[in-house]
Design a protein around this motif. Structure first.
Motif, PDB file in Angstrom:
ATOM      1  N   PRO A 199      24.283  31.225  49.000  1.00 26.62           N
ATOM      2  CA  PRO A 199      24.746  31.929  50.371  1.00 26.62           C
ATOM      3  C   PRO A 199      23.371  32.437  50.937  1.00 26.62           C
ATOM      4  CG  PRO A 199      25.267  33.514  48.487  1.00 26.62           C
ATOM      5  CD  PRO A 199      24.981  31.979  47.753  1.00 26.62           C
ATOM      6  N   ILE A 200      23.205  32.014  52.062  1.00 21.07           N
ATOM      7  CA  ILE A 200      22.104  32.474  53.021  1.00 21.07           C
ATOM      8  C   ILE A 200      22.105  33.879  53.564  1.00 21.07           C
ATOM      9  CG2 ILE A 200      23.005  31.600  55.122  1.00 21.07           C
ATOM     10  CD1 ILE A 200      19.915  30.836  55.900  1.00 21.07           C
ATOM     11  N   SER A 201      21.076  34.877  53.177  1.00 26.78           N
ATOM     12  CA  SER A 201      21.043  36.061  53.797  1.00 26.78           C
ATOM     13  C   SER A 201      20.578  36.533  55.156  1.00 26.78           C
ATOM     14  CB  SER A 201      20.274  36.947  52.679  1.00 26.78           C
ATOM     15  OG  SER A 201      18.840  36.750  52.835  1.00 26.78           O
ATOM     16  N   ILE A 202      20.948  37.752  55.287  1.00 26.28           N
ATOM     17  CA  ILE A 202      20.382  37.940  56.569  1.00 26.28           C
ATOM     18  C   ILE A 202      19.093  37.921  56.890  1.00 26.28           C
ATOM     19  CG2 ILE A 202      20.167  40.038  58.210  1.00 26.28           C
ATOM     20  CD1 ILE A 202      23.062  40.598  57.578  1.00 26.28           C
ATOM     21  N   ASN A 203      18.405  38.504  55.807  1.00 21.20           N
ATOM     22  CA  ASN A 203      16.741  38.474  55.665  1.00 21.20           C
ATOM     23  C   ASN A 203      16.317  37.023  55.706  1.00 21.20           C
ATOM     24  OD1 ASN A 203      14.251  39.630  54.989  1.00 21.20           O
ATOM     25  ND2 ASN A 203      14.073  38.556  53.205  1.00 21.20           N
ATOM     26  N   GLU A 204      17.001  35.989  55.123  1.00 25.35           N
ATOM     27  CA  GLU A 204      16.459  34.427  55.150  1.00 25.35           C
ATOM     28  C   GLU A 204      16.502  33.972  56.630  1.00 25.35           C
ATOM     29  OE1 GLU A 204      17.162  32.836  50.676  1.00 25.35           O
ATOM     30  OE2 GLU A 204      18.760  33.335  52.028  1.00 25.35           O
ATOM     31  N   LEU A 205      17.716  34.350  57.414  1.00 22.47           N
ATOM     32  CA  LEU A 205      17.916  34.002  58.532  1.00 22.47           C
ATOM     33  C   LEU A 205      17.013  34.520  59.663  1.00 22.47           C
ATOM     34  CD1 LEU A 205      21.647  33.993  59.085  1.00 22.47           C
ATOM     35  CD2 LEU A 205      20.180  32.157  59.101  1.00 22.47           C
ATOM     36  N   CYS A 206      16.800  35.799  59.547  1.00 21.49           N
ATOM     37  CA  CYS A 206      15.732  36.381  60.348  1.00 21.49           C
ATOM     38  C   CYS A 206      14.284  35.818  60.103  1.00 21.49           C
ATOM     39  CB  CYS A 206      15.654  37.891  60.023  1.00 21.49           C
ATOM     40  SG  CYS A 206      17.147  38.924  60.539  1.00 21.49           S
ATOM     41  N   VAL A 207      13.920  35.497  58.849  1.00 20.59           N
ATOM     42  CA  VAL A 207      12.633  34.981  58.764  1.00 20.59           C
ATOM     43  C   VAL A 207      12.623  33.371  59.250  1.00 20.59           C
ATOM     44  CG1 VAL A 207      10.987  33.945  56.895  1.00 20.59           C
ATOM     45  CG2 VAL A 207      12.115  36.083  56.628  1.00 20.59           C
ATOM     46  N   LYS A 208      13.752  32.560  59.014  1.00 26.47           N
ATOM     47  CA  LYS A 208      13.883  31.418  59.879  1.00 26.47           C
ATOM     48  C   LYS A 208      13.572  31.348  61.242  1.00 26.47           C
ATOM     49  CE  LYS A 208      17.029  27.538  60.080  1.00 26.47           C
ATOM     50  NZ  LYS A 208      16.316  26.487  59.542  1.00 26.47           N
ATOM     51  N   PHE A 209      14.520  32.464  61.992  1.00 27.50           N
ATOM     52  CA  PHE A 209      14.452  32.354  63.434  1.00 27.50           C
ATOM     53  C   PHE A 209      13.458  33.418  64.074  1.00 27.50           C
ATOM     54  CE2 PHE A 209      18.412  30.576  61.977  1.00 27.50           C
ATOM     55  CZ  PHE A 209      18.526  29.570  62.867  1.00 27.50           C
ATOM     56  N   SER A 210      12.454  33.709  63.194  1.00 30.95           N
ATOM     57  CA  SER A 210      11.206  34.591  63.488  1.00 30.95           C
ATOM     58  C   SER A 210      11.736  35.854  64.219  1.00 30.95           C
ATOM     59  CB  SER A 210      10.460  33.795  64.480  1.00 30.95           C
ATOM     60  OG  SER A 210       9.740  32.896  63.688  1.00 30.95           O
ATOM     61  N   CYS A 211      12.635  36.467  63.836  1.00 30.25           N
ATOM     62  CA  CYS A 211      13.239  37.726  64.202  1.00 30.25           C
ATOM     63  C   CYS A 211      13.416  38.783  63.391  1.00 30.25           C
ATOM     64  CB  CYS A 211      14.601  37.681  65.106  1.00 30.25           C
ATOM     65  SG  CYS A 211      16.099  36.845  64.148  1.00 30.25           S
ATOM     66  N   THR A 212      12.311  39.271  62.195  1.00 24.90           N
ATOM     67  CA  THR A 212      12.425  40.046  61.191  1.00 24.90           C
ATOM     68  C   THR A 212      12.547  41.395  61.679  1.00 24.90           C
ATOM     69  OG1 THR A 212      10.091  39.830  60.933  1.00 24.90           O
ATOM     70  CG2 THR A 212      11.157  38.441  59.373  1.00 24.90           C
ATOM     71  N   HIS A 213      12.022  41.476  62.940  1.00 27.85           N
ATOM     72  CA  HIS A 213      12.113  42.879  63.502  1.00 27.85           C
ATOM     73  C   HIS A 213      13.743  43.350  63.754  1.00 27.85           C
ATOM     74  CE1 HIS A 213      12.099  40.256  66.775  1.00 27.85           C
ATOM     75  NE2 HIS A 213      12.690  41.100  67.745  1.00 27.85           N
ATOM     76  N   LEU A 214      14.382  42.529  63.965  1.00 28.02           N
ATOM     77  CA  LEU A 214      15.847  42.775  63.949  1.00 28.02           C
ATOM     78  C   LEU A 214      16.699  42.654  62.606  1.00 28.02           C
ATOM     79  CD1 LEU A 214      16.516  40.419  67.301  1.00 28.02           C
ATOM     80  CD2 LEU A 214      15.896  42.763  67.043  1.00 28.02           C
ATOM     81  N   LYS A 215      16.114  42.561  61.595  1.00 27.15           N
ATOM     82  CA  LYS A 215      16.779  42.595  60.264  1.00 27.15           C
ATOM     83  C   LYS A 215      17.625  43.854  60.077  1.00 27.15           C
ATOM     84  CE  LYS A 215      16.201  42.885  55.295  1.00 27.15           C
ATOM     85  NZ  LYS A 215      15.094  43.260  54.160  1.00 27.15           N
ATOM     86  N   GLY A 216      17.263  44.980  60.401  1.00 28.49           N
ATOM     87  CA  GLY A 216      17.916  46.285  60.171  1.00 28.49           C
ATOM     88  C   GLY A 216      19.106  46.335  61.104  1.00 28.49           C
ATOM     89  N   GLU A 217      19.060  45.947  62.575  1.00 27.46           N
ATOM     90  CA  GLU A 217      20.188  45.904  63.174  1.00 27.46           C
ATOM     91  C   GLU A 217      21.229  44.931  62.688  1.00 27.46           C
ATOM     92  OE1 GLU A 217      19.462  45.644  67.473  1.00 27.46           O
ATOM     93  OE2 GLU A 217      17.341  46.252  67.071  1.00 27.46           O
ATOM     94  N   ALA A 218      21.007  43.725  62.345  1.00 36.31           N
ATOM     95  CA  ALA A 218      21.785  42.865  61.852  1.00 36.31           C
ATOM     96  C   ALA A 218      22.519  43.340  60.436  1.00 36.31           C
ATOM     97  CB  ALA A 218      21.083  41.323  61.637  1.00 36.31           C
ATOM     98  N   GLU A 219      21.867  43.785  59.787  1.00 39.87           N
ATOM     99  CA  GLU A 219      22.480  44.257  58.274  1.00 39.87           C
ATOM    100  C   GLU A 219      23.344  45.475  58.755  1.00 39.87           C
ATOM    101  OE1 GLU A 219      19.180  45.132  56.073  1.00 39.87           O
ATOM    102  OE2 GLU A 219      19.201  43.357  54.928  1.00 39.87           O
ATOM    103  N   LYS A 220      23.115  46.211  59.881  1.00 36.30           N
ATOM    104  CA  LYS A 220      23.999  47.522  60.015  1.00 36.30           C
ATOM    105  C   LYS A 220      25.272  46.873  60.695  1.00 36.30           C
ATOM    106  CE  LYS A 220      24.304  51.910  62.641  1.00 36.30           C
ATOM    107  NZ  LYS A 220      23.493  52.624  63.746  1.00 36.30           N
ATOM    108  N   LEU A 221      25.168  45.903  61.677  1.00 34.88           N
ATOM    109  CA  LEU A 221      26.402  45.279  62.347  1.00 34.88           C
ATOM    110  C   LEU A 221      27.041  44.607  61.226  1.00 34.88           C
ATOM    111  CD1 LEU A 221      27.721  44.575  64.894  1.00 34.88           C
ATOM    112  CD2 LEU A 221      26.146  42.583  65.058  1.00 34.88           C
TER     113      LEU A 221
END
Length: 244
Positions: free
Chosen positions: A93-115
């Motif tokens: 399974p792909i994680s939110i962190n891996e997706l954020c790294v893949k699409f260059s939006c690591t600064h949004l990781k916290g928001e995505a995980e909370k949502l």
């Protein structure tokens, strides 16, 4: 079982020249043959196994040519790809962190995980929470809310959903985000910024009237000039008489 030359020929057409990838492809094919659960041609199996091998090593793979050789639509190819991936136990399974790294939006990781966390708590229907659709929908939604332009097709592919299913879950996440009070962040108006810049420049620079006044020569009135000249003459005469 496909012979080595057949695998190499297909690999060549797909721009795969890494010996390790070809070896991994052979390993995957042996496992598929042992399980014997797929009803697809040997060529398709080779192509998808090469795709999986290159995704592991990061080597180049010509996906457009692969679709042509398989005679599949992209959605059909992706379904078969994920089926083989699952049989080979490669469907991590792909994680939110891996997706954020893949699409260059690591600064949004916290928001995505909370949502995602809040959505998961509220929606009792989520049983297979390792399915990539949820992580993909959370990151995609947060990107949109922050005025980024995520690739709909790439996220849809990662989610392993059909286009209409992907659209439905994104809609759910957007509505849920709105219910949490999270809305699209408004970008400042370019026109407003331009007007403000003009006003600031106008205030910081000398006015036209002041500039014109500075350019004017300082001309004395006649009476003032006459009085000043006479005073200078008197002082000059006084100084001369004192010297004598």
């Amino acid at each position: 079982m496909a012979n080595h030359s057949m695998i190499e020929n297909i690999a060549k057409r797909l721009n795969v020249d890494d010996a390790y990838c070809i070896k991994k492809c052979q390993e995957f094919l042996r496992i598929l043959q042992a399980k014997n659960t797929l009803k697809m041609s040997e060529q398709v199996q080779i192509i998808i196994c090469l795709d999986l091998a290159t995704s592991i090593t990061g080597s180049a793979f010509d996906k457009e040519t692969a679709l042509q050789l398989c005679s599949f639509k992209k959605s059909v190819y992706e379904n078969n790809f994920h089926n083989i991936q699952k049989i080979l136990d490669l469907d991590k399974p792909i994680s939110i962190n891996e997706l954020c790294v893949k699409f260059s939006c690591t600064h949004l990781k916290g928001e995505a995980e909370k949502l995602y966390s809040c959505y998961k708590q509220k929606d009792p229907k989520i049983k297979d929470d390792e399915h990539p659709q949820y992580a993909a929908a959370a990151v995609y939604t947060v990107c949109k809310l922050n005025n980024l332009k995520p690739s709909k097709s790439e996220f849809s592919s990662i989610s392993r959903l059909r286009p209409n299913q992907w659209g439905a879950i994104v809609n759910e996440f957007e509505k849920f985000a709105a219910s949490m009070g999270v809305e699209l962040k408004k970008l400042p108006s370019k026109k407003k910024n331009y007007v403000e810049e003009i006003l600031v420049n106008k205030e910081s620079s000398p006015s036209k009237k002041m500039k014109e006044e500075q350019k004017k020569p300082n001309i004395e009135e006649y009476e003032v000039w006459k009085k000043r000249i006479l005073q200078i003459a008197k002082e000059s005469l006084r100084n001369e008489s004192e010297k004598v």
